[in-house]
Design a protein around this motif. Structure first.
Motif, PDB file in Angstrom:
ATOM      1  N   MET A  93       0.819  -1.209   0.000  1.00  0.00           N
ATOM      2  CA  MET A  93       0.000   0.000   0.000  1.00  0.00           C
ATOM      3  C   MET A  93       0.854   1.260   0.000  1.00  0.00           C
ATOM      4  O   MET A  93       0.527   2.254  -0.666  1.00  0.00           O
ATOM      5  CB  MET A  93      -0.947   0.000   1.204  1.00  0.00           C
ATOM      6  N   LEU A  94       1.970   1.234   0.692  1.00  0.00           N
ATOM      7  CA  LEU A  94       2.832   2.413   0.735  1.00  0.00           C
ATOM      8  C   LEU A  94       3.365   2.764  -0.652  1.00  0.00           C
ATOM      9  O   LEU A  94       3.529   3.951  -0.981  1.00  0.00           O
ATOM     10  CB  LEU A  94       3.995   2.179   1.706  1.00  0.00           C
ATOM     11  N   ARG A  95       3.615   1.768  -1.484  1.00  0.00           N
ATOM     12  CA  ARG A  95       4.087   2.037  -2.849  1.00  0.00           C
ATOM     13  C   ARG A  95       3.024   2.792  -3.657  1.00  0.00           C
ATOM     14  O   ARG A  95       3.349   3.710  -4.424  1.00  0.00           O
ATOM     15  CB  ARG A  95       4.444   0.734  -3.569  1.00  0.00           C
ATOM     16  N   TYR A  96       1.780   2.391  -3.473  1.00  0.00           N
ATOM     17  CA  TYR A  96       0.700   3.052  -4.216  1.00  0.00           C
ATOM     18  C   TYR A  96       0.415   4.447  -3.667  1.00  0.00           C
ATOM     19  O   TYR A  96       0.073   5.362  -4.430  1.00  0.00           O
ATOM     20  CB  TYR A  96      -0.550   2.171  -4.212  1.00  0.00           C
ATOM     21  N   CYS A  97       0.569   4.622  -2.370  1.00  0.00           N
ATOM     22  CA  CYS A  97       0.419   5.970  -1.792  1.00  0.00           C
ATOM     23  C   CYS A  97       1.509   6.891  -2.330  1.00  0.00           C
ATOM     24  O   CYS A  97       1.253   8.063  -2.647  1.00  0.00           O
ATOM     25  CB  CYS A  97       0.482   5.900  -0.271  1.00  0.00           C
ATOM     26  N   GLU A  98       2.711   6.375  -2.453  1.00  0.00           N
ATOM     27  CA  GLU A  98       3.810   7.164  -3.000  1.00  0.00           C
ATOM     28  C   GLU A  98       3.561   7.482  -4.469  1.00  0.00           C
ATOM     29  O   GLU A  98       3.911   8.573  -4.949  1.00  0.00           O
ATOM     30  CB  GLU A  98       5.125   6.392  -2.847  1.00  0.00           C
ATOM     31  N   LEU A  99       2.929   6.566  -5.187  1.00  0.00           N
ATOM     32  CA  LEU A  99       2.584   6.801  -6.594  1.00  0.00           C
ATOM     33  C   LEU A  99       1.623   7.993  -6.721  1.00  0.00           C
ATOM     34  O   LEU A  99       1.781   8.845  -7.602  1.00  0.00           O
ATOM     35  CB  LEU A  99       1.964   5.536  -7.179  1.00  0.00           C
ATOM     36  N   ALA A 100       0.637   8.039  -5.842  1.00  0.00           N
ATOM     37  CA  ALA A 100      -0.313   9.161  -5.851  1.00  0.00           C
ATOM     38  C   ALA A 100       0.394  10.470  -5.541  1.00  0.00           C
ATOM     39  O   ALA A 100       0.147  11.503  -6.172  1.00  0.00           O
ATOM     40  CB  ALA A 100      -1.426   8.906  -4.844  1.00  0.00           C
ATOM     41  N   ARG A 101       1.285  10.429  -4.571  1.00  0.00           N
ATOM     42  CA  ARG A 101       2.023  11.644  -4.197  1.00  0.00           C
ATOM     43  C   ARG A 101       2.951  12.092  -5.331  1.00  0.00           C
ATOM     44  O   ARG A 101       3.029  13.282  -5.662  1.00  0.00           O
ATOM     45  CB  ARG A 101       2.836  11.393  -2.926  1.00  0.00           C
ATOM     46  N   LYS A 102       3.632  11.132  -5.949  1.00  0.00           N
ATOM     47  CA  LYS A 102       4.587  11.449  -7.016  1.00  0.00           C
ATOM     48  C   LYS A 102       3.915  12.182  -8.168  1.00  0.00           C
ATOM     49  O   LYS A 102       4.445  13.163  -8.698  1.00  0.00           O
ATOM     50  CB  LYS A 102       5.239  10.163  -7.520  1.00  0.00           C
ATOM     51  N   TRP A 103       2.715  11.697  -8.554  1.00  0.00           N
ATOM     52  CA  TRP A 103       2.038  12.265  -9.720  1.00  0.00           C
ATOM     53  C   TRP A 103       0.939  13.255  -9.345  1.00  0.00           C
ATOM     54  O   TRP A 103       0.217  13.731 -10.203  1.00  0.00           O
ATOM     55  CB  TRP A 103       1.494  11.151 -10.607  1.00  0.00           C
ATOM     56  N   ASN A 104       0.839  13.513  -8.017  1.00  0.00           N
ATOM     57  CA  ASN A 104      -0.089  14.544  -7.556  1.00  0.00           C
ATOM     58  C   ASN A 104      -1.503  14.276  -8.059  1.00  0.00           C
ATOM     59  O   ASN A 104      -2.170  15.153  -8.615  1.00  0.00           O
ATOM     60  CB  ASN A 104       0.397  15.921  -8.023  1.00  0.00           C
ATOM     61  N   ILE A 105      -1.974  13.042  -7.850  1.00  0.00           N
ATOM     62  CA  ILE A 105      -3.265  12.619  -8.369  1.00  0.00           C
ATOM     63  C   ILE A 105      -3.958  11.733  -7.334  1.00  0.00           C
ATOM     64  O   ILE A 105      -3.312  10.968  -6.612  1.00  0.00           O
ATOM     65  CB  ILE A 105      -3.078  11.844  -9.696  1.00  0.00           C
ATOM     66  N   TRP A 106      -5.261  11.863  -7.210  1.00  0.00           N
ATOM     67  CA  TRP A 106      -6.038  10.958  -6.381  1.00  0.00           C
ATOM     68  C   TRP A 106      -6.135   9.605  -7.093  1.00  0.00           C
ATOM     69  O   TRP A 106      -6.254   9.565  -8.320  1.00  0.00           O
ATOM     70  CB  TRP A 106      -7.443  11.503  -6.145  1.00  0.00           C
ATOM     71  N   ILE A 107      -6.075   8.522  -6.313  1.00  0.00           N
ATOM     72  CA  ILE A 107      -6.173   7.178  -6.890  1.00  0.00           C
ATOM     73  C   ILE A 107      -7.215   6.365  -6.142  1.00  0.00           C
ATOM     74  O   ILE A 107      -7.192   6.276  -4.912  1.00  0.00           O
ATOM     75  CB  ILE A 107      -4.829   6.426  -6.868  1.00  0.00           C
ATOM     76  N   SER A 108      -8.125   5.773  -6.905  1.00  0.00           N
ATOM     77  CA  SER A 108      -9.068   4.778  -6.376  1.00  0.00           C
ATOM     78  C   SER A 108      -8.434   3.404  -6.581  1.00  0.00           C
ATOM     79  O   SER A 108      -8.292   2.943  -7.714  1.00  0.00           O
ATOM     80  CB  SER A 108     -10.404   4.881  -7.122  1.00  0.00           C
ATOM     81  N   LEU A 109      -8.034   2.795  -5.478  1.00  0.00           N
ATOM     82  CA  LEU A 109      -7.414   1.465  -5.504  1.00  0.00           C
ATOM     83  C   LEU A 109      -8.522   0.448  -5.267  1.00  0.00           C
ATOM     84  O   LEU A 109      -8.961   0.213  -4.145  1.00  0.00           O
ATOM     85  CB  LEU A 109      -6.331   1.375  -4.432  1.00  0.00           C
ATOM     86  N   GLY A 110      -8.966  -0.164  -6.366  1.00  0.00           N
ATOM     87  CA  GLY A 110     -10.267  -0.797  -6.407  1.00  0.00           C
ATOM     88  C   GLY A 110     -10.550  -2.002  -5.552  1.00  0.00           C
ATOM     89  O   GLY A 110     -11.705  -2.298  -5.287  1.00  0.00           O
TER      90      GLY A 110
END
Length: 306
Positions: A93-110
């Protein structure tokens, strides 16, 4: 509909600059808001799945999307799901949270394999991450897929997954979103609660529909939920062969409150994203001209028999 081709120079910077203002706007004040929905074929390889999600998220951010929607089981599909389940602060989960932060975008992790309350069951959890990489909220799947699908294929999700108990909505830059997962789609009362009790404007339905049920019911159910609740529906889908024993239907869709499909990939088996602009005026217009919220009769629906 617009397929992804290239990044727009300078756009991620502009979004970062003005997003605080956008996040504080109501939908009535905000103009069209771009969203992206993904389609992919997850496998039993956490790193390979992350690479796919990272590539698609980069494309979505480059095209100015404020929300990226990934399907159920985005990070892993396989018989080992229970053994790889982890807490919300775990490394996956931390990798995906970092992905959202990196690209400055909200992510729905389905649909994420969240560690359960015992070693025999996990939760199938839809996680909403904001553009700073923080977990905004999470929804644990309520309706579990215990079904005998035509063709003698039996699924028993409850054998290794515990059911959630809470209905979840969250405010986001694209509006007020209601979180659901896959098989939930067949239970209209959940979506009625999201709309009429919790005031959702957008319904998220990340899924891994089987090929047989998808062919029969996928689009018609999604359009029905959009029409009867006068909401946008965003449905990110798994597609193709995950293994010898599992195959998903695909066909990621974005549907407007009138029930019109406004975005879909031309090939329901490809791995890619498609974009659409959420238009708040359409929500307002449909709800004003057909005020079903005012016409509902819960006093009659919920009347108890003597």
């Amino acid at each position: 509909m617009r397929l992804i081709g290239h990044k727009t120079p300078g756009l991620p910077f502009l979004l970062r600059r003005f997003r605080p203002y956008l996040c504080n706007c109501t939908m009535a004040q905000t103009k069209k808001i771009r969203v992206a929905v993904a389609q992919m074929t997850s496998i039993n390889d956490i790193d390979a799945n992350f690479d796919t999600c990272a590539r698609l998220t980069e494309k979505a951010a480059g095209e100015g999307a404020m929300l990226m929607c990934l399907p159920e089981c985005f990070s892993f599909i396989g018989a080992e799901s229970l053994s790889i389940a982890e807490d919300m602060d775990g490394p996956i989960m931390l990798r995906y949270c970092e992905l959202a932060r990196k690209w400055n975008i909200w992510i729905s992790l389905g649909g994420f394999q969240e560690k359960g309350e015992n070693d025999k069951h996990m939760f199938n959890t839809h996680v909403l991450v904001d553009d700073l990489g923080n977990i905004k909220t999470k929804y644990r799947k309520i309706h579990l897929f215990d079904v005998d699908v035509p063709g003698n294929k039996i699924f028993k999700e409850s054998a290794f997954t515990a059911s959630g108990t809470d209905i979840i909505v969250a405010d986001s830059p694209v509006g007020r979103v209601g979180l659901t997962i896959c098989y939930d789609l067949r239970f209209p009362e959940l979506y009625h609660q999201l709309r009429f009790q919790h005031h959702a404007q957008i319904l998220l339905v990340p899924s891994a529909f089987t090929k047989i049920t998808g062919q029969a019911h996928w689009e018609v159910l999604l359009r029905t939920r959009a029409i009867e609740n006068q909401c946008y529906v965003i449905a990110a889908a798994q597609t193709g062969k995950h293994s010898e024993n599992r195959e998903s239907y695909g066909d990621s869709l974005i549907i407007d409150p009138w029930g019109t499909v406004v975005a879909r990939l031309p090939d329901r088996l490809t791995t890619d994203i498609v974009l659409a602009d959420i238009d708040p005026s359409i929500i307002d217009d449909v709800r004003t001209k057909m005020p079903i919220c005012e016409h509902r009769r819960p006093d009659i629906y919920e009347k108890k028999k003597d």
